[in-house]
Scaffold this motif. Structure first.
Motif, short mmCIF file in Angstrom:
data_model
loop_
_atom_site.label_atom_id
_atom_site.label_comp_id
_atom_site.label_asym_id
_atom_site.label_seq_id
_atom_site.Cartn_x
_atom_site.Cartn_y
_atom_site.Cartn_z
N GLU A 59 -3.52 -9.58 32.27
CA GLU A 59 -2.09 -9.72 32.55
C GLU A 59 -1.32 -9.81 31.23
O GLU A 59 -1.67 -10.59 30.35
CB GLU A 59 -1.88 -10.98 33.40
CG GLU A 59 -0.46 -11.35 33.68
CD GLU A 59 0.28 -10.28 34.49
OE1 GLU A 59 -0.14 -10.00 35.62
OE2 GLU A 59 1.25 -9.71 33.95
N THR B 29 -6.52 -19.89 28.82
CA THR B 29 -6.47 -21.20 29.49
C THR B 29 -6.81 -21.05 30.98
O THR B 29 -7.49 -21.92 31.55
CB THR B 29 -5.08 -21.84 29.33
OG1 THR B 29 -4.78 -21.92 27.93
CG2 THR B 29 -5.04 -23.23 29.94
N CYS C 60 3.09 -12.72 30.15
CA CYS C 60 3.47 -13.79 29.23
C CYS C 60 3.38 -13.32 27.77
O CYS C 60 4.26 -13.61 26.97
CB CYS C 60 2.60 -15.02 29.46
SG CYS C 60 2.90 -15.79 31.06
N ARG C 61 2.32 -12.59 27.44
CA ARG C 61 2.16 -12.13 26.06
C ARG C 61 3.37 -11.31 25.63
O ARG C 61 3.88 -11.48 24.52
CB ARG C 61 0.89 -11.28 25.95
CG ARG C 61 0.60 -10.82 24.55
CD ARG C 61 -0.44 -9.71 24.53
NE ARG C 61 0.07 -8.47 25.08
CZ ARG C 61 -0.63 -7.35 25.24
NH1 ARG C 61 -1.92 -7.35 24.92
NH2 ARG C 61 -0.08 -6.27 25.73
N PRO D 287 -4.64 -13.79 26.03
CA PRO D 287 -3.39 -14.43 26.48
C PRO D 287 -3.58 -15.40 27.64
O PRO D 287 -2.82 -16.35 27.78
CB PRO D 287 -2.51 -13.24 26.90
CG PRO D 287 -2.99 -12.12 26.06
CD PRO D 287 -4.49 -12.34 25.96
N SER D 288 -4.57 -15.17 28.48
CA SER D 288 -4.79 -16.04 29.64
C SER D 288 -6.06 -16.88 29.50
O SER D 288 -6.68 -17.26 30.48
CB SER D 288 -4.85 -15.20 30.92
OG SER D 288 -3.70 -14.40 31.05
N GLU E 36 -5.93 -9.48 21.46
CA GLU E 36 -4.56 -9.54 22.00
C GLU E 36 -4.52 -9.22 23.49
O GLU E 36 -3.60 -9.60 24.19
CB GLU E 36 -3.64 -8.58 21.25
CG GLU E 36 -3.28 -9.07 19.86
CD GLU E 36 -2.19 -8.22 19.22
OE1 GLU E 36 -1.03 -8.34 19.65
OE2 GLU E 36 -2.53 -7.43 18.32
#
Lengths: 611, 611
Positions: free
Chosen positions: B600, B541, B603-604, B538-539, B534
C-alpha cells in the motif's frame, strides 16, 4: 485575535462539513432559522474559537493539575474554571438553540454542536454546560410552565446550573435498583405552585457538577421511587419518577430561600476529565432541614412512573454530545501531534540505497509510519465529528422538517445514537494513543497535552451508558423495533451514498460499502436467528463495533463522494481519509461480525471458574 | 505469609507454564542448573510473591502519588522505594542467574523471569533492577576483568545501580545523531587500570534511574563519539563507542573518590511508571571537575566504534523484559477486574422471558460481555507471559544447549524479540483498558489500581525502541537476514505445533494456524517483491501487528495442545483462552497483513499538506 494551532486547524474542517457536506445553507432557509446566515454563523464559531483559545486551552492543564478539592461540604475549583464558565455564559451559548420566546437565538443544533466541538477540543472537562442545557431542555419538554420559568429559564441564562442524578452506588447500569425514595410532603403538597412537592431521601453517585460555587443555585433532576400505601415500590424501571430538587429552596418566583437537604458527601478522584467535579450526594441526611423537616424538597416532573422515559430525553442528547466530545479530543490530539511531527526532526527515510547519515534529519511527518498514524487520527477524529454533526442535523430535521422528514430523522437518530456515542469513544481514544506515539517519549510526559487527552477520553466509553449498554441497545432493541424500520431508514441513506459514490467514480469503495452493509444487516438477522436474546446478545458489543465501522465507512464515502471533484482546499484531505478508512479500517469488520453471526457461545457458556 | 489476590492468581499460572508447557524440569537436569530443583524454584517464586505482597503492592500507589521530586540536583523518592529495593537486593535476585564464580546462583533465566513477572505485576515502576542487571551483564560480556570486578560485581550485589545512556534530545530513535563526545584524558590515559580513560561531554535524555540515593554509586553506560584528529566524527552509527561513567569516580579497587562531572538537570514528569525517576543528565558541564578538569571521566568498553553493537546486547534482554513487564501489568489488571467482577452485583442476565427485576442482582462476572472482557484479558496477559517465558527459555538454551540447539535458539530469539517486546505492549495495554471497563466508573477512579496499570503500561510501546522501530527491525531486517534462516527456524516450531495440535484433536485450530502462518510468510515475501525498502517498509508496523497475532496464536495452540487432555487445574482455562484467541483474535490478522502484502502506497506517498 488569532486562534490557536488547534483552532486554526479545526475551523476549516467544521466549515467544510457544515456547508460542503451537510448543506447547512439549505437548512438556514427554513423559517425557524430566518435570522441566521452563513456569515453570522462563521462569526459565532470564530467567537467560540477565540474563547477557546483565550480561556479554555490555557486552563486545560490547570484544571487537571488542580483537580476539584473537597472543603467542608464545598468544592474548590481553580479560578480558571469560573472565568471559562462566565465567558461561555456571557456569549449566550447556553441559550443559542432555544426558542426566541425563551430568550433564545433559534440557532440550528448543527451549528451549536460545532461550537461545542470547538470548546470541547480546547478543554473537555471545564464546563458543566452540557448537563445544564440538557436539564433545561428536559424541563422545557416535560415540566410545568412554572418549572420552566423558575428553573429552566435561569439555567439557560447561566445563573443556575443543572445535574442529572440517576446512579447510586448499587445501581449504575441497573436503574431499576435505585433506593432513593420520594414521599408526599404532607397536606397540600400536591398543590405546590412548583409542582407536587415531595421529600426525597437517598444517596446518588457519579453526579457530575453536583456541587460547586460557579453559579448561585444547582438544579438537580433526581430519579426516585414513590412507595405505595403499603410502603412497597415497583421493582422495575416503571416505578421510577423524576423530581426537580434545587440546592437552595426557592419561592414561587425563584428567589433563593434556605438551603435544601442535599449535601456533598465526597468527590471522586478521577483518571482524567478533572475539570468537572464528580460527586457523591446525599439527599435528606438531615444536615439541612428546609421547613425544619428532614428530606430534600423535590417537585415531581410529569407523572409518577415517567421518570426514566423523561430522563432518556435528556440522555439521548447527552449521548450525542459524549460522542462529539470524544471526537473533539481526538481532533485535539491530531492537531497537536501533527504540529509536533512537522517540527520534530528525527531519522531519515530509508531508500533503496540505504540511509545517508550525513544528510540532515528529516521532520518525522515525512516518515510513512508517522503519516499513517496521523492519517488514522484524521480519519477517526474527523469521522467522529462528521457523524456527530450528522446527528445534530437530524435533530434540526426533527424540529423543522415536514412530518415525514421529521419521522425519518427520528428513526435515524434511534439507530445511530448508540454509534454516535460509542464509536468516537473507542476510536478517538485510539487516536489519542496514536498522538502519544507520534510524540514518543515526549508524548508520555505532562509537558505536552496529548497524554491528558488520552486520559480524559477514557471516560467516554463508560459514562452515559457503557459500551456494553450501547451494544445491547443497538442489537437488542434498535435493530428490531418497529419491524426493523430504524435499520431500513439507515439502509436508504447507505444506498443513496452508494449511488452517489458510483457516479463520483468511487465504484470500488461503493461496492465495498454495499457489501459491508449487507453483511452487517445479515449479521443482525443471524444473531436473532433463534429469536432468543440469550443467543443473540452475548456478542452485542462486537456487533456495535462492527456496525459502527460500517457506519463510519458510509459517512466517509458520503463525504468523499462530494469531495472527490471538489475545489475546496479541504476536499483532497477528506478523500485521503476516506481511502485510509476503506483500505485499513473497513476490512476489520468481518472479525467482529462473524462472532455475532455464528452466535458464538464461548463467553456466554464459559464456566466462571475457568477465569 | 499469604500472598495477595494477585499473587494467588499468578503463581499457579506461572507454575503451569514453567512445568507443564516449557518443561523447566528437563532444563534443571543440565549441568549448569544442578543445584536447582522444582521445589527450590517454587520456594524462590513464593518468596518473590511474599516480597511483592509485602513491599511492592502496598507501595505501588504511593510511588505514583509521590512521584520523584527534583531537589537541588538530587532526586527524592518515597521511603517505600528504598524498602522495596533493599528487599529485592537482600534476596539476591540481582545475582540469581549469574555464574557461581561471580557469586551467582546459576538460576535458569526462565525461572528468573518468572520472578520478575511476580514483582512487576505488583509494581512495575518501583525498581531500577532491570537496567542494573542488564548493565552488569553487558560488562561481564564486553568489559575488562577490572571493569567486571569493580563495576559489574558491585551492581550485582546491589551496592551500586546501573543505567543505559543512549538517547539525547535530538537523537532518540536516530542514534547516529548523538552529539556526546569523548576525548582521551591526556597522557597515559590509555593505560588506566579501569580501561582507556576519556573525558565525556554531552547531554543525555530519558535516562531511567539516572539519579537517586538508593545506592551509593551509579554506573552509567554512555554512548558517545570519539572525534578524529581533524575533530570530525563518523556520522553513522559506526562512530559510536561505549563508556563506563560512574557517578562517583572510583579508585582501582572501587573505593569512592570525588564526584564525577555528571549532573542531574531535570526530571521528566510522566503519565505513569512514576516509581522510576526518568532524568535528563549533563555530562561535563563543569559542576564537578574530577582532578580539577572539566568533562566526566569515562572508561572505554571494548573497542572504539563497537558501542551500538555492545549496547544491543543489553537492549535485546531489556526488550524481552519490557514485554514481560507489559504482560505482568496485563495480568495485574486481569486479576483485579476478575476479583471485582465476582463481588460486584449489577443487573440481571436477559433471558427469553425478559428481565425479572424482583430477583436479586447478579455478580457481573455472570454477564456474557463481562466474561468476554475477562477472557480477552486472560488471553492477552497469559499469552504475553507465555511468550516472554518462551524467550527466556531460549536464552537458557543458548547458554546450555548443544551448539546446534544454541544456534537455533539464537535464531528464534532474533525473529521473536520484536514481537516479545511489542505484542504485550499493545495488547496488555488493551487488557488494562478492558479492566477499567469491567469496573466501569470505579475503574476510572484512583480508588482502584486498574487506571494506574493502564497509565504505566502506555510507556511500553515507546521505550527501548518504539512500535515503529520494532516493525522495521522485524520486516526490514529479521525476516531477511541469513537468507530467511530466522523465519525458517520459527516455521519449524510452528509446524511442530500444528502436528501436535492435530494429534490432540485440535485439527480446526491447527489448520487455522497453518493458514495464518503461510499468510504471514507470503506477506513478507510480497512486501519485498520489488526488493525496494521504499516499497516493503511503509507498513512495517502493520506487519508487526499481524505477525505478532500469528505468533500468539502459535503460542496459545502449543499450550492448548498439551492442556486439552491435561489434568492440571489450570489446563481447562488455558484451552478456553486458546479458543478465545482463535475465535476472536486470529481473524483480525488479514486486515493488517493485506495492507502490507499489496505494498500500500497511500501513506508513503501522501502529500503532507493533506494532513
Amino acid at each position: 485575535m488569532a486562534g490557536s494551532v488547534l483552532q486554526e486547524k479545526l475551523l476549516p474542517t467544521l466549515d467544510y462539513l457544515l456547508y460542503e457536506w451537510l448543506d447547512l445553507g439549505a437548512l438556514l432557509e427554513r423559517e425557524r432559522f430566518r435570522d441566521h446566515d452563513r456569515a453570522g454563523i462563521t462569526d459565532l464559531l470564530g467567537t467560540a474559537a477565540e474563547i477557546a483559545t483565550a480561556r479554555y486551552e490555557p486552563a486545560n492543564r490547570v484544571i487537571d493539575d488542580q483537580e476539584p478539592r473537597f472543603d467542608d461540604g464545598r468544592v474548590l475549583l481553580p479560578k480558571e474554571t469560573q472565568e471559562a464558565w462566565d465567558a461561555y455564559v456571557d456569549m449566550g451559548f447556553l441559550l443559542a438553540t432555544h426558542d426566541e420566546e425563551h430568550g433564545g437565538l433559534q440557532l440550528p443544533r448543527t451549528a451549536d454542536f460545532a461550537s461545542k466541538i470547538i470548546l470541547g477540543a480546547a478543554s473537555i472537562g471545564i464546563s458543566p454546560a452540557i448537563l445544564t442545557e440538557a436539564n433545561a431542555a428536559l424541563l422545557l419538554t416535560y415540566g410545568t410552565e412554572k418549572q420552566q420559568s423558575v428553573f429552566a429559564r435561569r439555567e439557560l441564562a447561566g445563573a443556575w446550573t443543572g445535574t442529572m442524578c440517576l446512579s447510586e452506588s448499587q445501581a449504575g447500569s441497573s436503574l431499576s435498583d435505585i433506593t432513593t425514595r420520594a414521599v408526599p410532603d404532607g397536606a397540600g403538597s400536591e398543590d405546590d405552585v412548583l409542582g407536587p412537592r415531595y421529600r426525597v431521601t437517598g444517596d446518588k453517585m457519579w453526579i457530575s457538577a453536583g456541587e460547586h460555587d460557579l453559579a448561585e443555585n444547582i438544579v438537580h433532576l433526581v430519579l426516585a421511587k414513590i412507595p405505595g400505601p403499603d410502603g412497597a415500590v415497583d421493582p422495575s424501571t416503571r416505578g421510577i419518577s423524576l423530581f426537580v430538587v434545587p440546592k437552595f429552596v426557592v419561592d414561587a418566583d425563584g428567589a433563593l430561600l434556605e438551603r435544601n437537604d442535599v449535601v456533598l458527601v465526597g468527590l471522586n478522584h478521577k483518571l482524567g476529565y478533572r475539570g468537572t467535579p464528580n460527586t457523591a450526594l446525599s439527599f435528606g441526611d438531615g444536615s439541612h432541614r428546609p421547613g425544619g423537616e428532614r428530606g430534600a424538597l423535590g417537585y415531581l416532573v410529569g407523572n409518577p412512573g415517567d421518570g426514566l422515559r423523561q430522563m432518556f430525553h435528556m440522555m439521548n442528547a447527552a449521548r450525542i454530545e459524549i460522542g462529539l466530545g470524544a471526537a473533539a479530543l481526538g481532533f485535539a490530539g491530531y492537531a497537536a501531534s501533527l504540529d509536533y511531527a512537522k517540527q520534530r526532526r528525527q531519522g531519515r527515510p530509508v531508500t533503496r540505497d540505504g540511509k545517508d547519515a550525513s544528510r540532515p534529519q528529516a521532520p518525522i511527518v515525512e516518515h510513512a509510519d508517522v503519516k499513517r498514524m496521523l492519517l488514522a487520527q484524521k480519519a477517526y477524529a474527523e469521522g467522529g465529528i462528521a457523524l456527530g454533526l450528522y446527528a445534530a442535523r437530524l435533530l434540526d430535521e426533527q424540529q423543522t422538517g415536514t412530518a415525514d422528514e421529521a419521522a425519518e430523522a427520528g428513526r435515524l437518530l434511534e439507530i445511530l445514537t448508540p454509534v454516535v456515542k460509542s464509536w468516537p469513544s473507542e476510536w478517538c481514544l485510539e487516536a489519542n494513543s496514536l498522538a502519544i506515539q507520534v510524540l514518543g517519549g515526549s508524548g508520555y510526559t505532562r509537558d505536552f497535552p496529548v497524554e491528558q487527552y488520552w486520559r480524559d477520553n477514557r471516560l467516554n466509553m463508560i459514562h452515559e451508558g457503557t459500551h456494553g449498554i450501547q451494544g445491547l441497545d443497538l442489537l437488542g432493541r434498535k435493530v428490531r423495533l418497529e419491524g426493523g424500520a430504524y435499520l431500513d431508514a439507515l439502509a436508504s441513506r447507505v444506498q443513496r451514498t452508494v449511488a452517489r459514490a458510483q457516479q463520483a467514480g468511487l465504484a470500488t469503495e461503493a461496492d465495498a460499502l454495499a457489501t459491508a452493509w449487507a453483511r452487517a444487516v445479515a449479521t443482525a438477522e443471524a444473531a436473532w436467528g433463534t429469536g432468543d436474546p440469550e443467543d443473540a446478545l452475548p456478542s452485542a458489543t462486537l456487533f456495535l463495533q462492527g456496525f459502527g465501522h460500517v457506519v463510519l465507512a458510509w459517512v466517509w464515502l458520503d463525504i468523499a463522494a462530494g469531495a472527490v471533484a471538489g475545489t475546496h482546499p479541504e476536499a483532497p484531505g477528506k478523500v485521503a481519509a476516506m481511502r485510509f478508512f476503506f483500505g485499513y479500517e473497513l476490512p476489520k469488520v468481518g472479525a467482529w461480525l462473524d462472532v455475532v453471526a455464528r452466535r458464538e457461545t464461548l463467553c456466554r457458556d464459559l464456566d466462571v471458574a475457568l477465569l
